[in-house]
Structure formats: C-alpha cells, structure tokens
Write a protein that holds these residues in place. Structure first.
Motif, mmCIF file in Angstrom:
data_model
loop_
_atom_site.group_PDB
_atom_site.id
_atom_site.type_symbol
_atom_site.label_atom_id
_atom_site.label_comp_id
_atom_site.label_asym_id
_atom_site.label_seq_id
_atom_site.Cartn_x
_atom_site.Cartn_y
_atom_site.Cartn_z
ATOM 1 N N MET A 47 0.786 -0.836 -0.171
ATOM 2 C CA MET A 47 -0.341 -0.053 -0.261
ATOM 3 C C MET A 47 0.700 1.302 0.035
ATOM 4 S SD MET A 47 -2.807 -0.607 2.871
ATOM 5 C CE MET A 47 -3.754 -2.331 2.901
ATOM 6 N N SER A 48 0.449 2.192 -0.390
ATOM 7 C CA SER A 48 1.025 3.188 -0.378
ATOM 8 C C SER A 48 1.077 4.091 1.482
ATOM 9 C CB SER A 48 0.067 4.615 -1.233
ATOM 10 O OG SER A 48 -1.008 5.065 -0.309
ATOM 11 N N LEU A 49 1.368 5.004 1.865
ATOM 12 C CA LEU A 49 1.379 5.231 2.792
ATOM 13 C C LEU A 49 0.090 5.698 3.344
ATOM 14 C CD1 LEU A 49 2.591 5.685 5.884
ATOM 15 C CD2 LEU A 49 4.041 7.975 5.395
ATOM 16 N N ALA A 50 -0.205 6.455 2.505
ATOM 17 C CA ALA A 50 -1.914 7.311 3.345
ATOM 18 C C ALA A 50 -2.429 6.281 2.882
ATOM 19 C CB ALA A 50 -2.025 8.125 1.868
ATOM 20 N N LYS A 51 -2.606 4.989 1.866
ATOM 21 C CA LYS A 51 -4.145 4.268 2.132
ATOM 22 C C LYS A 51 -3.211 3.126 3.793
ATOM 23 C CE LYS A 51 -6.964 1.384 0.964
ATOM 24 N NZ LYS A 51 -8.353 1.384 0.788
ATOM 25 N N PHE A 52 -2.189 3.035 3.855
ATOM 26 C CA PHE A 52 -2.302 2.444 5.055
ATOM 27 C C PHE A 52 -2.263 2.930 6.180
ATOM 28 C CE2 PHE A 52 0.759 1.699 8.557
ATOM 29 C CZ PHE A 52 0.605 0.259 8.337
ATOM 30 N N LEU A 53 -2.581 4.381 6.246
ATOM 31 C CA LEU A 53 -2.329 4.615 7.670
ATOM 32 C C LEU A 53 -4.372 5.360 7.684
ATOM 33 C CD1 LEU A 53 0.298 8.142 7.803
ATOM 34 C CD2 LEU A 53 0.007 5.862 8.754
ATOM 35 N N THR A 54 -4.959 5.289 6.332
ATOM 36 C CA THR A 54 -6.483 5.732 6.113
ATOM 37 C C THR A 54 -6.829 4.130 6.563
ATOM 38 O OG1 THR A 54 -6.215 7.477 4.812
ATOM 39 C CG2 THR A 54 -8.076 6.023 4.882
ATOM 40 N N THR A 55 -6.091 2.622 6.504
ATOM 41 C CA THR A 55 -6.819 1.672 6.830
ATOM 42 C C THR A 55 -6.885 1.267 8.092
ATOM 43 O OG1 THR A 55 -6.367 1.054 4.315
ATOM 44 C CG2 THR A 55 -6.771 -0.580 6.441
ATOM 45 N N LEU A 56 -5.637 1.842 8.736
ATOM 46 C CA LEU A 56 -4.949 0.980 10.542
ATOM 47 C C LEU A 56 -6.488 2.411 10.868
ATOM 48 C CD1 LEU A 56 -3.311 0.588 12.610
ATOM 49 C CD2 LEU A 56 -1.576 1.892 11.967
ATOM 50 N N HIS A 57 -6.554 3.429 10.333
ATOM 51 C CA HIS A 57 -6.581 4.293 10.748
ATOM 52 C C HIS A 57 -8.773 4.082 11.240
ATOM 53 C CE1 HIS A 57 -9.583 8.072 11.643
ATOM 54 N NE2 HIS A 57 -9.367 8.593 12.227
ATOM 55 N N ASP A 58 -9.087 3.818 10.011
ATOM 56 C CA ASP A 58 -11.013 2.579 9.882
ATOM 57 C C ASP A 58 -10.579 1.696 11.138
ATOM 58 O OD1 ASP A 58 -11.222 5.121 7.864
ATOM 59 O OD2 ASP A 58 -11.261 3.736 6.402
ATOM 60 N N GLU A 59 -9.444 1.012 11.341
ATOM 61 C CA GLU A 59 -9.880 -1.231 12.028
ATOM 62 C C GLU A 59 -9.635 0.230 12.965
ATOM 63 O OE1 GLU A 59 -6.839 -3.637 10.914
ATOM 64 O OE2 GLU A 59 -7.290 -3.238 8.474
ATOM 65 N N VAL A 60 -8.993 0.742 13.402
ATOM 66 C CA VAL A 60 -9.754 1.173 15.129
ATOM 67 C C VAL A 60 -10.764 2.414 15.370
ATOM 68 C CG1 VAL A 60 -8.285 2.343 16.625
ATOM 69 C CG2 VAL A 60 -6.298 1.916 15.171
ATOM 70 N N LEU A 61 -10.976 2.680 13.603
ATOM 71 C CA LEU A 61 -12.050 2.987 14.145
ATOM 72 C C LEU A 61 -12.926 2.294 14.624
ATOM 73 C CD1 LEU A 61 -13.613 5.885 14.689
ATOM 74 C CD2 LEU A 61 -13.364 5.508 12.060
ATOM 75 N N ASP A 62 -13.422 0.848 13.854
ATOM 76 C CA ASP A 62 -14.496 -0.282 13.851
ATOM 77 C C ASP A 62 -13.742 -0.618 15.380
ATOM 78 O OD1 ASP A 62 -15.195 1.034 11.092
ATOM 79 O OD2 ASP A 62 -14.135 -0.991 10.300
ATOM 80 N N HIS A 63 -12.533 -1.179 15.111
ATOM 81 C CA HIS A 63 -12.529 -1.759 16.481
ATOM 82 C C HIS A 63 -13.375 -0.731 17.503
ATOM 83 C CE1 HIS A 63 -11.088 -5.043 19.350
ATOM 84 N NE2 HIS A 63 -10.370 -4.098 20.001
ATOM 85 N N HIS A 64 -12.718 -0.237 18.306
ATOM 86 C CA HIS A 64 -12.907 1.211 19.160
ATOM 87 C C HIS A 64 -13.533 2.150 19.413
ATOM 88 C CE1 HIS A 64 -9.048 -0.893 21.530
ATOM 89 N NE2 HIS A 64 -8.461 -0.658 20.171
ATOM 90 N N GLY A 65 -14.485 2.427 18.574
ATOM 91 C CA GLY A 65 -15.549 3.460 18.278
ATOM 92 C C GLY A 65 -15.510 4.350 17.990
ATOM 93 N N GLU A 66 -13.636 4.947 18.324
ATOM 94 C CA GLU A 66 -13.419 5.926 18.354
ATOM 95 C C GLU A 66 -11.522 5.899 18.448
ATOM 96 O OE1 GLU A 66 -13.429 9.197 21.835
ATOM 97 O OE2 GLU A 66 -13.449 6.783 22.522
ATOM 98 N N VAL A 67 -10.475 7.161 17.566
ATOM 99 C CA VAL A 67 -9.338 7.363 17.811
ATOM 100 C C VAL A 67 -8.946 7.924 18.595
ATOM 101 C CG1 VAL A 67 -7.152 7.047 15.650
ATOM 102 C CG2 VAL A 67 -10.096 6.011 15.092
ATOM 103 N N LYS A 68 -7.983 7.843 20.153
ATOM 104 C CA LYS A 68 -7.556 8.622 20.665
ATOM 105 C C LYS A 68 -6.085 8.809 20.237
ATOM 106 C CE LYS A 68 -11.052 8.039 24.161
ATOM 107 N NZ LYS A 68 -11.043 7.936 25.741
ATOM 108 N N ASN A 69 -6.081 9.876 19.966
ATOM 109 C CA ASN A 69 -4.366 10.048 19.814
ATOM 110 C C ASN A 69 -3.430 9.287 18.627
ATOM 111 O OD1 ASN A 69 -2.042 10.788 19.994
ATOM 112 N ND2 ASN A 69 -1.727 11.441 22.309
ATOM 113 N N PHE A 70 -4.435 9.471 17.285
ATOM 114 C CA PHE A 70 -3.642 8.552 16.927
ATOM 115 C C PHE A 70 -2.144 8.265 15.821
ATOM 116 C CE2 PHE A 70 -3.363 7.599 11.503
ATOM 117 C CZ PHE A 70 -3.618 6.903 11.720
#
Length: 105
Positions: free
Chosen positions: A48-71
C-alpha cells in the motif's frame, strides 16, 4: 549506555509534519523521521501507499474501538511493535546492546 542512544543520527529524531486525507477529512500528523521510515516500510510490505496504510489502520481502529484517540501515539506504538517483532537476536551479541548497535552501524 548513553553512547548507545547519544550517537544515533539526528535525522532519526527530527520531526516532520505530513498532511493527508482520512475519512474525507484533511489532517496532519507530526512524527519523528524514524517513525515515518518505519511506517513507510510497513506500508510497502502491505503493498500500500503510506496514505492508504494510515487510512486503513485508522478505519480499523475506529471499527474496533469506536473512536481513535491520539492517532500519532498509536502510530508510534505500532512502529515499536513492528520493530520488536522484526528484531533478530544474534546469539554472539546476546546481552550486549552496544555490540548490537555497533554491528548495525
């Protein structure tokens, strides 16, 4: 012991702010260069590109925890986990972190 930490390249701990879009919103993230380097390595391994990887990680954390604190902190910890799992222990250097660092230079 301080030699081990004090002689690292200054570039590694210089900060850099990068801007990207995640979830349709523009944001910026400030990390030290060694973390950006590690994130780029992880993204490349994932194909993946860096932007795609960061977006994917952000989305997975959001799905798992409901929010992303201090990315940014999440990214730093992710890099530490990745590096710890990637570390290779060389038997002849066991117990000597200075020898390991000298061998890596």
């Amino acid at each position: 012991m301080c030699h081990l930490f004090a002689h690292q390249p200054q570039r590694d701990y210089e900060s850099q702010t990068r801007s990207l879009r995640m979830g349709g919103h523009s944001t910026s993230i400030r990390l030290e260069m060694s973390f950006w380097d590690t994130l780029e390595e992880i993204a490349a391994k994932e194909g993946m590109s860096l932007a795609k990887f960061l977006t994917t990680l952000h989305d997975e954390v959001l799905d798992h925890h409901g929010e992303v604190k201090n990315f940014a902190s999440l990214l730093r910890c992710s890099c530490l986990i990745y590096r710890a799992k990637s570390a290779v222990v060389v038997p002849e250097f066991r117990g000597s972190t200075a020898a390991i660092m000298d061998a890596a230079e």
